[in-house]
Design a protein around this motif. Sequence first.
Motif, PDB file in Angstrom:
ATOM      1  N   THR A   1       4.341   3.854   1.112  1.00 37.39           N
ATOM      2  CA  THR A   1       3.057   3.169   0.970  1.00 37.39           C
ATOM      3  C   THR A   1       3.237   1.809   0.306  1.00 37.39           C
ATOM      4  N   SER A   2       2.728   0.782   0.927  1.00 36.76           N
ATOM      5  CA  SER A   2       2.831  -0.566   0.350  1.00 36.76           C
ATOM      6  C   SER A   2       1.870  -0.696  -0.830  1.00 36.76           C
ATOM      7  N   PRO A   3       2.309  -1.326  -1.912  1.00 30.69           N
ATOM      8  CA  PRO A   3       1.406  -1.506  -3.055  1.00 30.69           C
ATOM      9  C   PRO A   3       0.252  -2.436  -2.701  1.00 30.69           C
TER      10      PRO A   3
END
Length: 396
Positions: free
Chosen positions: A31-33
Amino acid sequence: MPARTPAPEGRFHLPTTPKTARWGTLPHPGTSPVLMVGDRATVTVDTVSHEGILEDQGRDPVRFFGAYGVAERDVLTDARDIASSALERDPDADGPHVVTGPIAVTGAAPGDLLKVETLSLYRRADYGIVSSRHGRGALPDSFPAPDTAESAATRRLPSGAVSTFCEVQVDGKGRPLGVIPYGTTGRAARFPLRPFMGVMGVTPADEQPLSTVPPGRHGGNLDVKVLDTGTALYLPVQVEGAGFYTGDPHYAQGNGEVALTALEAPLRATFRLTVLKGAAARRAVGLIDTPFGESETHWVAIGLHEDLNEAMRAAVRAALTFLTSRVGMDAASAYAYLSAAADLEISQVVDQVQGVHCLIRKSDIGELPSEIPLQKGEFMSDTTASAVCAGTEGTP
């Protein structure tokens, strides 16, 4: 008296939108921040409650809350946006919670601790919901009852769920109270609010997204009511950057959370996120490697398990680990102390994985040793003890 939410207090402000939130699942390593911050950064998060936007409530918060007399202008825009968004959520497999994040913290790596300090919590609305549904809760064979009488505060939904509206009122001393009317004579139960975030966690190492419902080593849906303003939660980092997230805001909760939900309502929460490495982590919690809390007056050891008895035992073991590896007590004395003076409270019995927290009064212990009293024993592995004695483990 309407809620007056002050301006964001953190260095960073993170609203909850379809781009910054997940619905029903936790972040995973891929998951990308949604935000990247430095160590010790302060972040204000505008959190959204899931109550009033779920499918069994019509996924239309304006209509849902309007049935309780809430004006359209008093329904939060971000709740409407989440409800009408294309955020993926499987009602049969995923949790109900809207979680905001993940927030990446520079320098955080597996083996570190993320210290999450809750600096402030402010109401974003003057109402909330307590719900009972799906045959869950402490009395799943009895509630929600099929013959629940509806009233101005309580509604039975087509799904069978029962939602009770709770207004916030302010008494003559300026204290906000939750109000649940009952009967036909105008009587009501009034209780003090104690806001806290039910979900605070770091991204789990699991490759597949986990449901938001069960808590775990990553923290998540702990529902520990004492972790309110002015407290800290220590979480073992599992992925690079830690990936902090939060959600499930509460205005009040009784230990146990027996009906299934607390008083669910939106909060503006400000956190300080600090990375603790090596000796700094040991000075904070000793050899604890599970979620652990701290308030001004208590240390809070947390036990989690599907079986409530095992959750209690896990809380005792965590408390013993803290007392032996950080305070310097021998195991027998620590066990006796816990029996004589510590309080074990049921956090919640409704999140699949149940929770018990152990409250250890700081005043009973006094100043902690300046040197970390790590010695071989039943609560430390020989590998860890040898490394510490050699000065090679966890160098900051």
